[in-house]
Motif scaffolding. Structure first.
Motif, mmCIF file in Angstrom:
data_model
loop_
_atom_site.group_PDB
_atom_site.id
_atom_site.type_symbol
_atom_site.label_atom_id
_atom_site.label_comp_id
_atom_site.label_asym_id
_atom_site.label_seq_id
_atom_site.Cartn_x
_atom_site.Cartn_y
_atom_site.Cartn_z
ATOM 1 N N LEU A 1 -24.814 -9.015 -0.107
ATOM 2 C CA LEU A 1 -24.135 -10.377 0.722
ATOM 3 C C LEU A 1 -24.303 -11.446 1.759
ATOM 4 O O LEU A 1 -24.107 -12.637 1.559
ATOM 5 N N GLY A 2 -25.189 -10.692 2.401
ATOM 6 C CA GLY A 2 -25.092 -11.190 3.757
ATOM 7 C C GLY A 2 -26.682 -12.668 3.319
ATOM 8 O O GLY A 2 -26.025 -13.791 3.769
ATOM 9 N N VAL A 3 -27.353 -12.705 2.509
ATOM 10 C CA VAL A 3 -28.398 -13.367 2.264
ATOM 11 C C VAL A 3 -27.889 -14.650 0.615
ATOM 12 O O VAL A 3 -28.271 -15.404 1.103
ATOM 13 N N VAL A 4 -26.741 -13.679 -0.455
ATOM 14 C CA VAL A 4 -26.578 -14.946 -0.697
ATOM 15 C C VAL A 4 -25.658 -15.732 -0.309
ATOM 16 O O VAL A 4 -24.920 -16.926 -0.356
ATOM 17 N N ALA A 5 -24.772 -14.897 0.862
ATOM 18 C CA ALA A 5 -23.072 -15.846 1.528
ATOM 19 C C ALA A 5 -23.608 -17.115 2.408
ATOM 20 O O ALA A 5 -22.746 -17.333 3.251
ATOM 21 N N ALA A 6 -24.925 -16.954 3.205
ATOM 22 C CA ALA A 6 -25.169 -17.511 4.305
ATOM 23 C C ALA A 6 -25.390 -18.962 4.014
ATOM 24 O O ALA A 6 -24.799 -19.883 4.593
ATOM 25 N N PRO A 7 -26.577 -19.071 3.372
ATOM 26 C CA PRO A 7 -26.319 -20.087 2.550
ATOM 27 C C PRO A 7 -25.121 -21.033 2.147
ATOM 28 O O PRO A 7 -24.612 -22.772 2.397
ATOM 29 N N VAL A 8 -24.260 -20.583 0.945
ATOM 30 C CA VAL A 8 -23.309 -20.624 0.898
ATOM 31 C C VAL A 8 -21.878 -20.818 1.353
ATOM 32 O O VAL A 8 -21.164 -22.680 1.447
ATOM 33 N N VAL A 9 -21.771 -20.610 2.688
ATOM 34 C CA VAL A 9 -20.857 -21.296 3.766
ATOM 35 C C VAL A 9 -21.507 -22.077 4.323
ATOM 36 O O VAL A 9 -20.598 -22.999 4.615
ATOM 37 N N GLY A 10 -22.709 -21.965 4.438
ATOM 38 C CA GLY A 10 -23.182 -23.582 5.469
ATOM 39 C C GLY A 10 -23.136 -24.313 4.645
ATOM 40 O O GLY A 10 -23.148 -25.826 4.867
ATOM 41 N N LEU B 1 -20.672 -28.348 5.556
ATOM 42 C CA LEU B 1 -20.561 -29.595 5.475
ATOM 43 C C LEU B 1 -19.088 -30.486 5.211
ATOM 44 O O LEU B 1 -19.140 -29.943 4.646
ATOM 45 N N ASP B 2 -19.663 -31.560 5.848
ATOM 46 C CA ASP B 2 -18.358 -32.060 5.438
ATOM 47 C C ASP B 2 -18.755 -33.278 3.714
ATOM 48 O O ASP B 2 -19.774 -33.008 3.808
ATOM 49 N N PRO B 3 -17.596 -33.751 3.167
ATOM 50 C CA PRO B 3 -17.837 -34.929 2.574
ATOM 51 C C PRO B 3 -19.420 -35.547 2.183
ATOM 52 O O PRO B 3 -20.009 -35.588 1.237
ATOM 53 N N SER B 4 -19.261 -36.516 2.752
ATOM 54 C CA SER B 4 -20.108 -37.275 3.453
ATOM 55 C C SER B 4 -21.263 -36.376 3.394
ATOM 56 O O SER B 4 -22.363 -36.740 3.549
ATOM 57 N N GLN B 5 -21.563 -35.566 3.886
ATOM 58 C CA GLN B 5 -23.023 -34.638 3.990
ATOM 59 C C GLN B 5 -23.047 -34.107 3.214
ATOM 60 O O GLN B 5 -24.618 -34.166 2.837
ATOM 61 N N ARG B 6 -22.501 -33.936 2.663
ATOM 62 C CA ARG B 6 -22.899 -33.089 1.028
ATOM 63 C C ARG B 6 -23.685 -33.972 0.103
ATOM 64 O O ARG B 6 -24.563 -33.791 -0.834
ATOM 65 N N GLU B 7 -22.523 -35.264 -0.219
ATOM 66 C CA GLU B 7 -23.396 -36.677 -0.392
ATOM 67 C C GLU B 7 -24.515 -36.658 -0.058
ATOM 68 O O GLU B 7 -25.375 -36.931 -1.058
ATOM 69 N N ARG B 8 -24.689 -36.870 1.471
ATOM 70 C CA ARG B 8 -25.764 -36.760 1.280
ATOM 71 C C ARG B 8 -27.429 -35.960 0.787
ATOM 72 O O ARG B 8 -28.310 -35.836 0.866
#
Length: 63
Positions: free
Chosen positions: A32-41, A45-52
Motif C-alpha cells: 500500500l505504501g509503494v502504491v499510495a506514495a506516488p498517488v498521494v504526491g 499538486l495544484d492543477p497548474s502543476q499537474r498540467e505542467r
C-alpha cells in the motif's frame, strides 16, 4: 527503459522481498505504501502543476 518502468520494477522488487522476509500484514502495508506514495504526491499538486507535469511527459524529458 523509461523511468516509469524502472519505478515499477523497483516497486515489484521491494514488495517481493518484503513478501519473502516479512509477515503478511506488513507486506500488505509495504504494498500500500509503494502504491499510495506516488498517488498521494500527484494529488497534492495544484492543477497548474499537474498540467505542467502532463506537458513534460508528453514531449519527453530532456528535449
Amino acid at each position: 527503459m523509461s523511468p516509469v518502468q524502472k519505478y515499477a520494477i523497483g516497486a515489484g522488487a521491494v514488495v517481493f522481498l518484503s513478501w519473502l522476509f516479512l509477515p503478511g500484514f506488513v507486506t500488505l502495508l509495504v504494498l500500500l505504501g509503494v502504491v499510495a506514495a506516488p498517488v498521494v504526491g500527484y494529488l497534492m499538486l495544484d492543477p497548474s502543476q499537474r498540467e505542467r507535469l502532463k506537458r513534460s511527459r508528453r514531449r519527453g524529458l530532456g528535449r
